[in-house]
Design a protein around this motif. Sequence first.
Motif, PDB file in Angstrom:
ATOM      1  N   VAL A 132       0.833  -1.203   0.000  1.00 60.69           N
ATOM      2  CA  VAL A 132       0.000   0.000   0.000  1.00 60.69           C
ATOM      3  C   VAL A 132       0.868   1.253   0.000  1.00 60.69           C
ATOM      4  CG1 VAL A 132      -1.657   1.322   1.385  1.00 60.69           C
ATOM      5  CG2 VAL A 132      -1.969  -1.134   1.066  1.00 60.69           C
ATOM      6  N   THR A 133       1.947   1.232   0.751  1.00 62.28           N
ATOM      7  CA  THR A 133       2.840   2.390   0.810  1.00 62.28           C
ATOM      8  C   THR A 133       3.471   2.669  -0.548  1.00 62.28           C
ATOM      9  OG1 THR A 133       3.311   2.001   3.153  1.00 62.28           O
ATOM     10  CG2 THR A 133       4.902   3.310   1.917  1.00 62.28           C
ATOM     11  N   VAL A 134       3.966   1.627  -1.212  1.00 59.60           N
ATOM     12  CA  VAL A 134       4.578   1.811  -2.531  1.00 59.60           C
ATOM     13  C   VAL A 134       3.533   2.287  -3.544  1.00 59.60           C
ATOM     14  CG1 VAL A 134       5.703   0.611  -4.441  1.00 59.60           C
ATOM     15  CG2 VAL A 134       6.407   0.145  -2.086  1.00 59.60           C
ATOM     16  N   THR A 135       2.344   1.710  -3.498  1.00 63.05           N
ATOM     17  CA  THR A 135       1.283   2.110  -4.429  1.00 63.05           C
ATOM     18  C   THR A 135       0.905   3.574  -4.240  1.00 63.05           C
ATOM     19  OG1 THR A 135       0.412  -0.146  -4.408  1.00 63.05           O
ATOM     20  CG2 THR A 135      -1.044   1.590  -5.211  1.00 63.05           C
ATOM     21  N   ASP A 136       0.716   3.986  -3.000  1.00 59.65           N
ATOM     22  CA  ASP A 136       0.349   5.379  -2.739  1.00 59.65           C
ATOM     23  C   ASP A 136       1.470   6.334  -3.121  1.00 59.65           C
ATOM     24  OD1 ASP A 136      -2.157   4.762  -1.905  1.00 59.65           O
ATOM     25  OD2 ASP A 136      -1.725   4.851   0.241  1.00 59.65           O
ATOM     26  N   ALA A 137       2.727   5.931  -2.920  1.00 59.93           N
ATOM     27  CA  ALA A 137       3.841   6.800  -3.303  1.00 59.93           C
ATOM     28  C   ALA A 137       3.872   6.999  -4.817  1.00 59.93           C
ATOM     29  CB  ALA A 137       5.163   6.213  -2.813  1.00 59.93           C
ATOM     30  N   LEU A 138       3.674   5.925  -5.574  1.00 64.66           N
ATOM     31  CA  LEU A 138       3.679   6.023  -7.029  1.00 64.66           C
ATOM     32  C   LEU A 138       2.492   6.837  -7.538  1.00 64.66           C
ATOM     33  CD1 LEU A 138       4.708   2.373  -7.992  1.00 64.66           C
ATOM     34  CD2 LEU A 138       6.149   4.430  -7.999  1.00 64.66           C
ATOM     35  N   ALA A 139       1.348   6.709  -6.874  1.00 60.18           N
ATOM     36  CA  ALA A 139       0.169   7.461  -7.304  1.00 60.18           C
ATOM     37  C   ALA A 139       0.225   8.920  -6.855  1.00 60.18           C
ATOM     38  CB  ALA A 139      -1.096   6.796  -6.764  1.00 60.18           C
ATOM     39  N   ALA A 140       0.813   9.170  -5.688  1.00 58.88           N
ATOM     40  CA  ALA A 140       0.800  10.523  -5.126  1.00 58.88           C
ATOM     41  C   ALA A 140       1.828  11.433  -5.773  1.00 58.88           C
ATOM     42  CB  ALA A 140       1.045  10.450  -3.614  1.00 58.88           C
ATOM     43  N   PHE A 141       2.969  10.900  -6.212  1.00 57.02           N
ATOM     44  CA  PHE A 141       4.038  11.769  -6.688  1.00 57.02           C
ATOM     45  C   PHE A 141       3.629  12.591  -7.905  1.00 57.02           C
ATOM     46  CE2 PHE A 141       8.071  13.172  -8.281  1.00 57.02           C
ATOM     47  CZ  PHE A 141       8.830  13.361  -7.132  1.00 57.02           C
TER      48      PHE A 141
ATOM     49  N   MET B 221      -0.544  10.481   1.878  1.00 61.48           N
ATOM     50  CA  MET B 221       0.709  10.493   1.132  1.00 61.48           C
ATOM     51  C   MET B 221       0.820  11.742   0.258  1.00 61.48           C
ATOM     52  SD  MET B 221       3.601   8.983   0.355  1.00 61.48           S
ATOM     53  CE  MET B 221       3.513   7.244   0.799  1.00 61.48           C
ATOM     54  N   ILE B 222      -0.301  12.177  -0.307  1.00 59.82           N
ATOM     55  CA  ILE B 222      -0.255  13.308  -1.231  1.00 59.82           C
ATOM     56  C   ILE B 222       0.192  14.583  -0.527  1.00 59.82           C
ATOM     57  CG2 ILE B 222      -1.683  14.830  -2.655  1.00 59.82           C
ATOM     58  CD1 ILE B 222      -3.315  12.426  -3.479  1.00 59.82           C
ATOM     59  N   ILE B 223      -0.329  14.867   0.643  1.00 62.77           N
ATOM     60  CA  ILE B 223      -0.048  16.139   1.311  1.00 62.77           C
ATOM     61  C   ILE B 223       1.430  16.286   1.680  1.00 62.77           C
ATOM     62  CG2 ILE B 223      -0.629  17.588   3.269  1.00 62.77           C
ATOM     63  CD1 ILE B 223      -2.795  17.328   1.103  1.00 62.77           C
ATOM     64  N   PRO B 224       2.091  15.303   2.327  1.00 62.48           N
ATOM     65  CA  PRO B 224       3.529  15.474   2.608  1.00 62.48           C
ATOM     66  C   PRO B 224       4.382  15.569   1.352  1.00 62.48           C
ATOM     67  CG  PRO B 224       2.608  13.732   3.977  1.00 62.48           C
ATOM     68  CD  PRO B 224       1.575  14.063   2.956  1.00 62.48           C
ATOM     69  N   VAL B 225       4.044  14.808   0.312  1.00 61.89           N
ATOM     70  CA  VAL B 225       4.827  14.879  -0.924  1.00 61.89           C
ATOM     71  C   VAL B 225       4.650  16.245  -1.576  1.00 61.89           C
ATOM     72  CG1 VAL B 225       5.117  13.883  -3.225  1.00 61.89           C
ATOM     73  CG2 VAL B 225       4.717  12.393  -1.272  1.00 61.89           C
ATOM     74  N   TYR B 226       3.435  16.760  -1.560  1.00 59.21           N
ATOM     75  CA  TYR B 226       3.196  18.105  -2.101  1.00 59.21           C
ATOM     76  C   TYR B 226       3.992  19.153  -1.331  1.00 59.21           C
ATOM     77  CZ  TYR B 226       0.886  22.607  -2.542  1.00 59.21           C
ATOM     78  OH  TYR B 226       0.635  23.952  -2.705  1.00 59.21           O
ATOM     79  N   ALA B 227       4.003  19.048  -0.003  1.00 59.85           N
ATOM     80  CA  ALA B 227       4.758  20.016   0.807  1.00 59.85           C
ATOM     81  C   ALA B 227       6.247  19.945   0.499  1.00 59.85           C
ATOM     82  CB  ALA B 227       4.501  19.756   2.296  1.00 59.85           C
ATOM     83  N   ALA B 228       6.773  18.732   0.287  1.00 59.81           N
ATOM     84  CA  ALA B 228       8.194  18.596  -0.031  1.00 59.81           C
ATOM     85  C   ALA B 228       8.509  19.159  -1.411  1.00 59.81           C
ATOM     86  CB  ALA B 228       8.602  17.118   0.048  1.00 59.81           C
ATOM     87  N   LEU B 229       7.648  18.912  -2.392  1.00 58.35           N
ATOM     88  CA  LEU B 229       7.884  19.422  -3.745  1.00 58.35           C
ATOM     89  C   LEU B 229       7.750  20.936  -3.803  1.00 58.35           C
ATOM     90  CD1 LEU B 229       5.981  16.727  -5.845  1.00 58.35           C
ATOM     91  CD2 LEU B 229       8.454  17.081  -5.742  1.00 58.35           C
TER      92      LEU B 229
ATOM     93  N   GLY C 186       9.638  13.874   2.006  1.00 56.58           N
ATOM     94  CA  GLY C 186       8.180  13.950   1.989  1.00 56.58           C
ATOM     95  C   GLY C 186       7.549  12.605   1.725  1.00 56.58           C
ATOM     96  N   VAL C 187       8.157  11.810   0.830  1.00 53.95           N
ATOM     97  CA  VAL C 187       7.646  10.472   0.553  1.00 53.95           C
ATOM     98  C   VAL C 187       7.770   9.593   1.799  1.00 53.95           C
ATOM     99  CG1 VAL C 187       7.927   8.419  -0.877  1.00 53.95           C
ATOM    100  CG2 VAL C 187       8.194  10.682  -1.900  1.00 53.95           C
ATOM    101  N   ILE C 188       8.909   9.670   2.475  1.00 57.65           N
ATOM    102  CA  ILE C 188       9.097   8.885   3.697  1.00 57.65           C
ATOM    103  C   ILE C 188       8.116   9.332   4.775  1.00 57.65           C
ATOM    104  CG2 ILE C 188      10.743   8.206   5.469  1.00 57.65           C
ATOM    105  CD1 ILE C 188      11.364   7.084   2.737  1.00 57.65           C
ATOM    106  N   ALA C 189       7.883  10.656   4.863  1.00 59.78           N
ATOM    107  CA  ALA C 189       6.919  11.149   5.853  1.00 59.78           C
ATOM    108  C   ALA C 189       5.526  10.621   5.559  1.00 59.78           C
ATOM    109  CB  ALA C 189       6.924  12.677   5.856  1.00 59.78           C
ATOM    110  N   GLY C 190       5.116  10.619   4.297  1.00 55.73           N
ATOM    111  CA  GLY C 190       3.817  10.052   3.957  1.00 55.73           C
ATOM    112  C   GLY C 190       3.757   8.559   4.207  1.00 55.73           C
TER     113      GLY C 190
END
Length: 308
Positions: free
Chosen positions: A104-113, A193-201, A234-238
């Motif tokens: 689930v973590t890998v799937t959400d990371a690939l979808a959220a980025f 996952m989306i929110i931390p990755v967005y904040a990092a980007l 950000g990905v690790i945080a999510g």
Amino acid sequence: MASVSGQAGRQPVARAATRGAGLAALLWRRPWLRAVGLLSAPLAWFVLIYLASLAVLLVTAFWRINPFTTDIERVWSLDNFKTLVESATYRRIALRTVGMSAAVTVTDALAAFPFAWYMARVASSRVRSALFVAVMLPLWASYLARVYAWLLIFANNGALNWAADRIGLPSLGIGYSNWAMWIVFSYIWLPFMIIPVYAALERIPDSYAEASADLGARGWWTARRVIIPLALPGVIAGSVFTFSLTLGDYVTPLLVGGAGSDFIGNVVYQSVGVANNIPFAAAFATVPVVIMALYLVLARRFGAFEAL
């Protein structure tokens, strides 16, 4: 006479003001005192409720159940942990739980980025606001309502099989399976996952990508060598959210998973409510606690806490 009494009344006020000024000066010279005063009450509550509960959980894991009276015997024993290690069933349940959490973590990371990249770098302010609402809106709905909605989608006459039939595909039949759990978990935890990755980007300066382009790097090379490493915290945080929430869930496996889809949480729930074996439940509950402790240590080394 009146002036004397007025001066006598003003003296306590002056002394109080002097003490207040002295206290303010002391706090200004020693900032750590301000932190102690501000955090002492919440920290005391945290230690009393959270850490004390974990300590009781760990202690209970070393007790055992009397096989005849089913009473808890406060005798130190490693029997519960030996059962976890020696039983192939419990090992399989633990591996299934950890494996699903990782998937689930890998799937959400690939979808959220890519979604977060579009929000942070491409979308206009109006579109970005609309996307924020779209991401946060599902969180306003009940967790159970979203899970039951997916049950309707996965049903034999649900929307998924109806769509497959319209395009000439056979019935998918993924309801009440590990595939169904994977899809539901990935959907439910995707906003985390989306929110931390967005904040990092969003924090990556545009000049970094421009400098990479000026040095002759193409888009993929810039993404691989510049953008992704800077967005990794950000990905690790999510992943802390998606991994831990999946690891501790027992409702989705109960409702969506089929036979043989138990998670650690389901075994803990059954041990407490059905088997009345609280020491064994406490022993099994320490497994996700230890896993998340190790996971948080690794996440801290990757700078995930700075991205939260």
